[in-house]
Write an enzyme that holds these catalytic residues in place. Structure first.
Site, PDB file in Angstrom:
ATOM      1  N   PRO A  93       0.828  -1.221   0.000  1.00  0.00           N
ATOM      2  CA  PRO A  93       0.000   0.000   0.000  1.00  0.00           C
ATOM      3  C   PRO A  93       0.857   1.263   0.000  1.00  0.00           C
ATOM      4  O   PRO A  93       0.370   2.342  -0.322  1.00  0.00           O
ATOM      5  CB  PRO A  93      -0.793  -0.125   1.298  1.00  0.00           C
ATOM      6  CG  PRO A  93      -0.722  -1.548   1.679  1.00  0.00           C
ATOM      7  CD  PRO A  93       0.608  -2.043   1.173  1.00  0.00           C
ATOM      8  N   ARG A 111      -1.113  -9.798 -20.586  1.00  0.00           N
ATOM      9  CA  ARG A 111      -2.039  -9.631 -21.720  1.00  0.00           C
ATOM     10  C   ARG A 111      -1.549  -8.609 -22.731  1.00  0.00           C
ATOM     11  O   ARG A 111      -2.082  -8.526 -23.836  1.00  0.00           O
ATOM     12  CB  ARG A 111      -3.442  -9.247 -21.213  1.00  0.00           C
ATOM     13  CG  ARG A 111      -3.542  -7.935 -20.486  1.00  0.00           C
ATOM     14  CD  ARG A 111      -4.897  -7.748 -19.850  1.00  0.00           C
ATOM     15  NE  ARG A 111      -5.970  -7.659 -20.841  1.00  0.00           N
ATOM     16  CZ  ARG A 111      -6.232  -6.576 -21.566  1.00  0.00           C
ATOM     17  NH1 ARG A 111      -5.468  -5.495 -21.401  1.00  0.00           N
ATOM     18  NH2 ARG A 111      -7.231  -6.558 -22.419  1.00  0.00           N
ATOM     19  N   ASP A 146      -9.043  -0.938 -24.869  1.00  0.00           N
ATOM     20  CA  ASP A 146      -9.207  -1.052 -23.418  1.00  0.00           C
ATOM     21  C   ASP A 146      -9.452   0.309 -22.780  1.00  0.00           C
ATOM     22  O   ASP A 146      -9.008   1.330 -23.284  1.00  0.00           O
ATOM     23  CB  ASP A 146      -7.897  -1.579 -22.784  1.00  0.00           C
ATOM     24  CG  ASP A 146      -7.831  -3.093 -22.882  1.00  0.00           C
ATOM     25  OD1 ASP A 146      -6.757  -3.628 -22.615  1.00  0.00           O
ATOM     26  OD2 ASP A 146      -8.844  -3.699 -23.263  1.00  0.00           O
TER      27      ASP A 146
HETATM   28  C1  4FV Z   1      -1.194  -4.278  -1.107  1.00  0.00           C
HETATM   29  C2  4FV Z   1      -1.939  -3.302  -1.790  1.00  0.00           C
HETATM   30  C3  4FV Z   1      -1.460  -4.757   0.261  1.00  0.00           C
HETATM   31  C4  4FV Z   1      -0.105  -5.091   3.211  1.00  0.00           C
HETATM   32  C5  4FV Z   1       0.388  -5.908   4.336  1.00  0.00           C
HETATM   33  C6  4FV Z   1       0.197  -7.293   2.391  1.00  0.00           C
HETATM   34  C7  4FV Z   1      -0.627  -6.061   2.189  1.00  0.00           C
HETATM   35  C8  4FV Z   1       0.475  -7.328   3.859  1.00  0.00           C
HETATM   36  N1  4FV Z   1      -0.212  -4.691  -1.911  1.00  0.00           N
HETATM   37  N2  4FV Z   1      -1.368  -3.162  -3.032  1.00  0.00           N
HETATM   38  N3  4FV Z   1      -3.025  -2.616  -1.369  1.00  0.00           N
HETATM   39  N4  4FV Z   1      -0.485  -5.544   0.817  1.00  0.00           N
HETATM   40  O1  4FV Z   1      -2.478  -4.431   0.872  1.00  0.00           O
HETATM   41  O2  4FV Z   1      -0.335  -4.003  -3.074  1.00  0.00           O
HETATM   42  O3  4FV Z   1       1.769  -7.808   4.058  1.00  0.00           O
END
Ligand code: 4FV
Length: 273
Positions: free
Chosen positions: A107, A172, A187
């Site tokens: 995140p 893709r 797209d």
């Molecule tokens: C996430 C997202 C996500 C955070 C802690 C995995 C989690 C756990 N990854 N975009 N939103 N990852 O929430 O890519 O380890």
């Protein structure tokens, strides 16, 4: 982030594939299943995409093969240890001579967009690092990761779903991955970033409604205009952040004006005066 990171994709000559994915995950079977079906599965059969999953637990020391431990400073949850991940990344890198861009799904990353997907699709190799628990020791990220990417502002229980999103979106776009029936050209977010127009198929008449006449006309110029108008109106209504009307060309402004006068409304805005 790694200082000697792989040069940014913009600088690379697009190569039409194949592209190699290495996914580092405590649940390698998850990614394998996601990549077995549909367009990604077919792209792998056609040799346009190769995938290998690596489990850090296979590189963890000790009888318990720990891959995580409690966070310094206290607080809930666990943090993934440096060494099992470092050993796993070293093994993945060594598995193929081509340089790999290491991407950590989190995140805290830049939001994934179609434009970024297109750039990544031009690379020969991507190593996708999937976190679990609260995340990964920051020192590993600083030393080994070229880029952090997020699929959205919400928290998943692991990075695997996000890695599967990158895998699908990039696979893709490999030349030959999509049959001519499926093309990436129309797209959403392709071309000038508009949302896609509505789609219809048989039956022409249904209790749920009719197919718009223009789509049955065979007049491809009119059909293209209608689809463009629909894409413009939808984007203004649903994602005004994606469109700046002042930058639209004369033809697009004409389409919007026609729509407004025909519908006596302003897409996404107040009813036309
Ligand atoms: C996430 C997202 C996500 C955070 C802690 C995995 C989690 C756990 N990854 N975009 N939103 N990852 O929430 O890519 O380890």
């Amino acid at each position: 982030m790694r200082s000697d990171a792989l040069p940014n994709p913009q600088s690379r000559i697009p190569n039409s594939g194949p592209i190699r994915f290495d996914v580092v995950s405590l649940f390698p079977e998850f990614i394998a299943r996601a990549a077995d079906v549909g367009v990604v599965g077919r792209a792998r059969e056609r040799g346009l995409v190769t995938l290998q999953a690596w489990n850090p637990r296979d590189y963890a020391e000790g009888n318990y093969r720990r891959v995580d431990d409690r966070p310094f400073g206290g607080g809930p949850g666990m943090v993934m240890l440096i060494d099992p991940l470092r050993a796993t990344l070293a093994a993945a890198r060594a598995a193929d001579p081509a340089p790999a861009r290491v991407i950590y799904m989190s995140p805290q990353g830049q939001r994934l967009t179609q434009a970024r997907v297109r750039e990544l699709a031009a690379l020969p190799r991507l190593i996708l690092l999937c976190g679990r628990y609260e995340g990964v020791d920051e020192r590993l990220l600083q030393a080994e990761v070229d880029e952090e990417l997020s699929i959205g502002d919400y928290v998943l229980s692991g990075g695997e779903l996000a890695a599967a999103v990158v895998l699908d979106a990039v696979a893709r776009l490999q030349d030959g991955a999509l049959g001519d029936a499926e093309s990436a050209v129309q797209d959403s977010f392709e071309g000038d970033g508009l949302l896609d127009c509505p789609h219809y198929t048989r039956p022409v008449s249904h209790a749920l409604g009719q197919v718009p006449e223009v789509l049955l006309s065979g007049n491809h110029a009119e059909i293209a205009k209608w689809r463009r108008q629909q894409a413009l109106v939808r984007t203004l209504e649903r994602r005004p952040d994606l469109i700046d009307e002042s930058t639209l060309g004369k033809a697009d402004r004409r389409l919007l004006a026609d729509w407004r006068s025909a519908n006596g409304a302003d897409p996404g805005g107040t009813p036309a005066a």
